[in-house]
Design a protein around this motif. Structure first.
Motif, PDB file in Angstrom:
ATOM      1  N   ARG A  46     -50.411  -9.377  55.260  1.00  0.00           N
ATOM      2  CA  ARG A  46     -49.953  -8.294  54.383  1.00  0.00           C
ATOM      3  C   ARG A  46     -51.105  -7.457  53.839  1.00  0.00           C
ATOM      4  O   ARG A  46     -51.053  -6.230  53.829  1.00  0.00           O
ATOM      5  N   ASP A  47     -52.167  -8.110  53.374  1.00  0.00           N
ATOM      6  CA  ASP A  47     -53.273  -7.344  52.784  1.00  0.00           C
ATOM      7  C   ASP A  47     -53.926  -6.437  53.820  1.00  0.00           C
ATOM      8  O   ASP A  47     -54.330  -5.321  53.517  1.00  0.00           O
ATOM      9  N   HIS A  48     -53.968  -6.907  55.071  1.00  0.00           N
ATOM     10  CA  HIS A  48     -54.553  -6.082  56.119  1.00  0.00           C
ATOM     11  C   HIS A  48     -53.653  -4.871  56.400  1.00  0.00           C
ATOM     12  O   HIS A  48     -54.149  -3.755  56.575  1.00  0.00           O
ATOM     13  N   ARG A  49     -52.342  -5.110  56.424  1.00  0.00           N
ATOM     14  CA  ARG A  49     -51.395  -4.006  56.656  1.00  0.00           C
ATOM     15  C   ARG A  49     -51.534  -2.961  55.555  1.00  0.00           C
ATOM     16  O   ARG A  49     -51.561  -1.762  55.817  1.00  0.00           O
ATOM     17  N   GLU A  50     -51.616  -3.438  54.311  1.00  0.00           N
ATOM     18  CA  GLU A  50     -51.700  -2.501  53.194  1.00  0.00           C
ATOM     19  C   GLU A  50     -52.994  -1.679  53.256  1.00  0.00           C
ATOM     20  O   GLU A  50     -53.013  -0.505  52.949  1.00  0.00           O
ATOM     21  N   PHE A  58     -53.145 -12.698  65.171  1.00  0.00           N
ATOM     22  CA  PHE A  58     -53.371 -14.151  65.137  1.00  0.00           C
ATOM     23  C   PHE A  58     -54.754 -14.470  64.569  1.00  0.00           C
ATOM     24  O   PHE A  58     -54.905 -15.336  63.696  1.00  0.00           O
ATOM     25  N   ARG A  59     -55.760 -13.749  65.047  1.00  0.00           N
ATOM     26  CA  ARG A  59     -57.125 -14.022  64.588  1.00  0.00           C
ATOM     27  C   ARG A  59     -57.295 -13.738  63.104  1.00  0.00           C
ATOM     28  O   ARG A  59     -57.963 -14.477  62.385  1.00  0.00           O
ATOM     29  N   LEU A  60     -56.664 -12.668  62.640  1.00  0.00           N
ATOM     30  CA  LEU A  60     -56.800 -12.339  61.214  1.00  0.00           C
ATOM     31  C   LEU A  60     -56.073 -13.354  60.336  1.00  0.00           C
ATOM     32  O   LEU A  60     -56.558 -13.708  59.258  1.00  0.00           O
ATOM     33  N   HIS A  61     -54.907 -13.814  60.798  1.00  0.00           N
ATOM     34  CA  HIS A  61     -54.207 -14.857  60.037  1.00  0.00           C
ATOM     35  C   HIS A  61     -55.072 -16.121  59.970  1.00  0.00           C
ATOM     36  O   HIS A  61     -55.212 -16.738  58.910  1.00  0.00           O
ATOM     37  N   LEU A  62     -55.644 -16.477  61.121  1.00  0.00           N
ATOM     38  CA  LEU A  62     -56.481 -17.678  61.187  1.00  0.00           C
ATOM     39  C   LEU A  62     -57.686 -17.535  60.257  1.00  0.00           C
ATOM     40  O   LEU A  62     -58.039 -18.463  59.518  1.00  0.00           O
ATOM     41  N   ARG A  63     -58.287 -16.351  60.305  1.00  0.00           N
ATOM     42  CA  ARG A  63     -59.470 -16.114  59.469  1.00  0.00           C
ATOM     43  C   ARG A  63     -59.123 -16.252  57.987  1.00  0.00           C
ATOM     44  O   ARG A  63     -59.875 -16.797  57.199  1.00  0.00           O
ATOM     45  N   LEU A  81     -60.564  -3.567  67.619  1.00  0.00           N
ATOM     46  CA  LEU A  81     -61.427  -2.800  66.726  1.00  0.00           C
ATOM     47  C   LEU A  81     -61.254  -3.244  65.274  1.00  0.00           C
ATOM     48  O   LEU A  81     -62.239  -3.520  64.571  1.00  0.00           O
ATOM     49  N   TYR A  82     -60.001  -3.333  64.833  1.00  0.00           N
ATOM     50  CA  TYR A  82     -59.800  -3.636  63.408  1.00  0.00           C
ATOM     51  C   TYR A  82     -60.057  -5.107  63.076  1.00  0.00           C
ATOM     52  O   TYR A  82     -60.396  -5.428  61.944  1.00  0.00           O
ATOM     53  N   THR A  83     -59.910  -5.983  64.059  1.00  0.00           N
ATOM     54  CA  THR A  83     -60.310  -7.374  63.836  1.00  0.00           C
ATOM     55  C   THR A  83     -61.831  -7.438  63.673  1.00  0.00           C
ATOM     56  O   THR A  83     -62.352  -8.139  62.799  1.00  0.00           O
ATOM     57  N   ALA A  84     -62.523  -6.660  64.509  1.00  0.00           N
ATOM     58  CA  ALA A  84     -63.993  -6.628  64.420  1.00  0.00           C
ATOM     59  C   ALA A  84     -64.445  -5.992  63.103  1.00  0.00           C
ATOM     60  O   ALA A  84     -65.363  -6.488  62.443  1.00  0.00           O
ATOM     61  N   GLY A 141     -47.320 -20.728  47.090  1.00  0.00           N
ATOM     62  CA  GLY A 141     -47.470 -19.306  47.408  1.00  0.00           C
ATOM     63  C   GLY A 141     -48.134 -19.101  48.748  1.00  0.00           C
ATOM     64  O   GLY A 141     -49.358 -18.967  48.814  1.00  0.00           O
ATOM     65  N   ALA A 142     -47.306 -19.051  49.811  1.00  0.00           N
ATOM     66  CA  ALA A 142     -47.856 -18.887  51.164  1.00  0.00           C
ATOM     67  C   ALA A 142     -48.495 -17.517  51.335  1.00  0.00           C
ATOM     68  O   ALA A 142     -49.313 -17.318  52.223  1.00  0.00           O
ATOM     69  N   GLY A 143     -48.134 -16.581  50.468  1.00  0.00           N
ATOM     70  CA  GLY A 143     -48.637 -15.215  50.628  1.00  0.00           C
ATOM     71  C   GLY A 143     -50.031 -14.989  50.064  1.00  0.00           C
ATOM     72  O   GLY A 143     -50.615 -13.938  50.258  1.00  0.00           O
ATOM     73  N   SER A 144     -50.564 -15.965  49.363  1.00  0.00           N
ATOM     74  CA  SER A 144     -51.906 -15.772  48.793  1.00  0.00           C
ATOM     75  C   SER A 144     -52.853 -16.849  49.288  1.00  0.00           C
ATOM     76  O   SER A 144     -52.436 -17.964  49.604  1.00  0.00           O
ATOM     77  N   ARG A 145     -54.118 -16.501  49.344  1.00  0.00           N
ATOM     78  CA  ARG A 145     -55.110 -17.478  49.819  1.00  0.00           C
ATOM     79  C   ARG A 145     -55.218 -18.652  48.857  1.00  0.00           C
ATOM     80  O   ARG A 145     -55.310 -19.807  49.276  1.00  0.00           O
ATOM     81  N   ALA A 146     -55.207 -18.346  47.566  1.00  0.00           N
ATOM     82  CA  ALA A 146     -55.291 -19.436  46.581  1.00  0.00           C
ATOM     83  C   ALA A 146     -54.085 -20.349  46.721  1.00  0.00           C
ATOM     84  O   ALA A 146     -54.205 -21.577  46.636  1.00  0.00           O
ATOM     85  N   GLY A 147     -52.916 -19.761  46.969  1.00  0.00           N
ATOM     86  CA  GLY A 147     -51.694 -20.551  47.130  1.00  0.00           C
ATOM     87  C   GLY A 147     -51.759 -21.460  48.336  1.00  0.00           C
ATOM     88  O   GLY A 147     -51.380 -22.636  48.271  1.00  0.00           O
ATOM     89  N   ARG A 148     -52.275 -20.931  49.442  1.00  0.00           N
ATOM     90  CA  ARG A 148     -52.360 -21.747  50.665  1.00  0.00           C
ATOM     91  C   ARG A 148     -53.334 -22.910  50.480  1.00  0.00           C
ATOM     92  O   ARG A 148     -53.105 -24.015  50.946  1.00  0.00           O
ATOM     93  N   ARG A 149     -54.414 -22.638  49.778  1.00  0.00           N
ATOM     94  CA  ARG A 149     -55.389 -23.720  49.555  1.00  0.00           C
ATOM     95  C   ARG A 149     -54.848 -24.750  48.573  1.00  0.00           C
ATOM     96  O   ARG A 149     -55.087 -25.947  48.715  1.00  0.00           O
ATOM     97  N   ALA A 150     -54.110 -24.274  47.578  1.00  0.00           N
ATOM     98  CA  ALA A 150     -53.494 -25.217  46.639  1.00  0.00           C
ATOM     99  C   ALA A 150     -52.487 -26.097  47.382  1.00  0.00           C
ATOM    100  O   ALA A 150     -52.403 -27.302  47.131  1.00  0.00           O
ATOM    101  N   ALA A 151     -51.743 -25.482  48.303  1.00  0.00           N
ATOM    102  CA  ALA A 151     -50.774 -26.254  49.095  1.00  0.00           C
ATOM    103  C   ALA A 151     -51.495 -27.349  49.879  1.00  0.00           C
ATOM    104  O   ALA A 151     -51.001 -28.469  50.021  1.00  0.00           O
TER     105      ALA A 151
END
Lengths: 307, 111
Positions: free
Chosen positions: A17-21, A54-59, B45-48, A236-246
């Motif tokens: 979501r944050d990347h889309r925004e 996929f890569r951005l979600h993983l990151r 590009l945007y992943t990079a 909170g699956a939508g936030s990084r803090a939430g995922r780490r708390a989970a």
């Protein structure tokens, strides 16, 4: 909006979501500009976008940008509730004696030596909900130490090193969170919707399944699934803090998996110290490696809020 | 020791070295720099860019709205420029070594 743009927007829905925004509109601009006269994305574009998502979600799952105090704040809110799932075995024993109509003759100390500790944890959960943080922290420490002591002096001696390790570890982390973090009030701001209700419901369902399907593989697996889903949604699956708390809340799931894994190794009978290392070490390593307890990755400079 | 840059990363940094560019401009410039050999796509590009911004190598320079669409320009940071320069030096050293070995090679080679 052209058909091409509509299809690209559907693909971009796969991105975090944050990347889309932050980048969604400019990505659409680039994709449409590069698309020319096409009416639908080529398969290479589709594959490229899916792989990028996929890569951005993983990151985001495994890397930086999380304030550990925020993670602990969520744990301080939800940890006491998650710990209650550890009462499943005692409740099963209790249910058995009730069903047998012999509750009065039940040797409590032998059958459910840890029962008082689950009562303590229930009190801690209530105190957290009632915003009595200091009392909850004291109770959490007492509950954690109590679990170890009871397991050590009862007939289930050393069970804290394996069967109860997940609950002891989660209890300790919850006690730390209640002591050091900004607390459950902050946790409530950061967690998902109705976090106490969601996790509470998940724990009740998991305990019910565990009691009714005691030591049945399918039931045990169902318990784990319910706890995982409940913890992730509540934290909170939508936030990084939430995922780490989970991730922290799921420590007992990790130790259950370690137990299942070690059970498959024939003639593997390590001594108690090695057992404790095997059950407590890997979950702590996972939490540290995946950022459940400490931040990971390169901190972003404030003037470069790219993602 | 610094890791070797992957080619798309190297080309994106190169595209931004002379001036800030927007996403589509970077894609076209990468294609031109590589003589048409490398054609990046938006997902790559945007992943990079996400990773490079995390590493502090690129930053947002400015934003414009063109034909009702957002156009965001990226620039190379000093850190990114230093990383690109390190990579160029590494490649130059490799190239020099390769040239020397080729010059030392016996004419006609061995069977």
């Amino acid at each position: 909006m052209s058909e091409l743009e509509r299809r690209y927007r559907r693909l971009l829905a796969l991105y975090p979501r944050d990347h889309r925004e932050q980048h969604g509109e400019e990505m659409i601009d680039v994709l449409v500009a590069a698309g020319g006269d096409r009416t639908r994305p080529g398969w290479k574009d589709v594959a490229d976008l899916v792989w990028g998502a996929f890569r951005l979600h993983l990151r985001r799952m495994v890397a930086g940008g999380v304030e550990p105090r925020d993670v602990l704040a969520i744990v301080s809110l939800l940890g006491p509730i998650a710990v209650l799932a550890g009462a499943t075995e005692s409740l099963h024993e209790l249910a058995w004696w009730v069903q047998a109509g012999a509750l009065g003759g039940m040797p409590v100390w032998q059958q459910t030596p840890d029962a008082p500790m689950w009562v303590v944890w229930l009190a801690v959960a209530v105190l957290v909900v009632c915003r009595q943080r200091v009392a909850a922290a004291v109770g959490a420490w007492a509950g954690t130490i109590g679990l170890v002591l009871v397991a050590t002096v009862s007939e289930r001696s050393w069970s804290w090193a394996y069967a109860d390790s997940g609950w002891v570890l989660l209890g300790a982390l919850t006690a730390v969170a209640l002591t050091l973090s900004p607390g459950p009030v902050r946790g409530r701001e950061l967690a998902g919707r109705a976090p106490v209700l969601v996790l509470g419901a998940a724990v009740v369902v998991a305990v019910a399944i565990g009691v009714l399907g005691y030591r049945e593989t399918v039931a045990e697996a169902a318990c784990l699934v319910v706890l995982v889903v409940g913890a992730v949604v509540a934290a909170g699956a939508g936030s990084r803090a939430g995922r780490r708390a989970a991730l922290v809340l799921l420590v007992p799931v990790m130790t259950t998996m370690i137990e299942a894994l070690l059970a498959t190794i024939d003639a593997f009978r390590p001594n108690d110290t090695v057992t404790a290392l095997l059950f407590y070490g890997p979950p702590l390593v996972v939490l540290l490696a995946l950022g459940g307890l400490l931040p990971r990755g390169v901190a972003r400079r404030p003037d470069e809020p790219l993602t | 020791m610094t890791d070797t840059l992957r080619e798309p990363t190297f080309l994106i940094l190169t595209a931004l070295a002379a001036r800030p560019q927007h996403g589509y401009g970077i894609l076209r410039d990468v294609e031109e720099i590589s003589s048409g050999r490398v054609r990046l796509r938006a997902g790559t590009l945007y992943t990079a860019l996400d990773r490079m911004s995390s590493d502090g190598w690129v930053a947002i320079d400015r934003e414009e709205v063109v034909d009702g669409r957002l156009r965001r320009y990226y620039r190379l940071t000093d850190l990114g420029a230093a990383r690109l320069a390190t990579e160029v030096e590494r490649m130059r050293a490799n190239t020099r070594a390769a040239e020397q070995r080729l010059r030392a090679r016996p004419i006609g080679g061995t069977a």
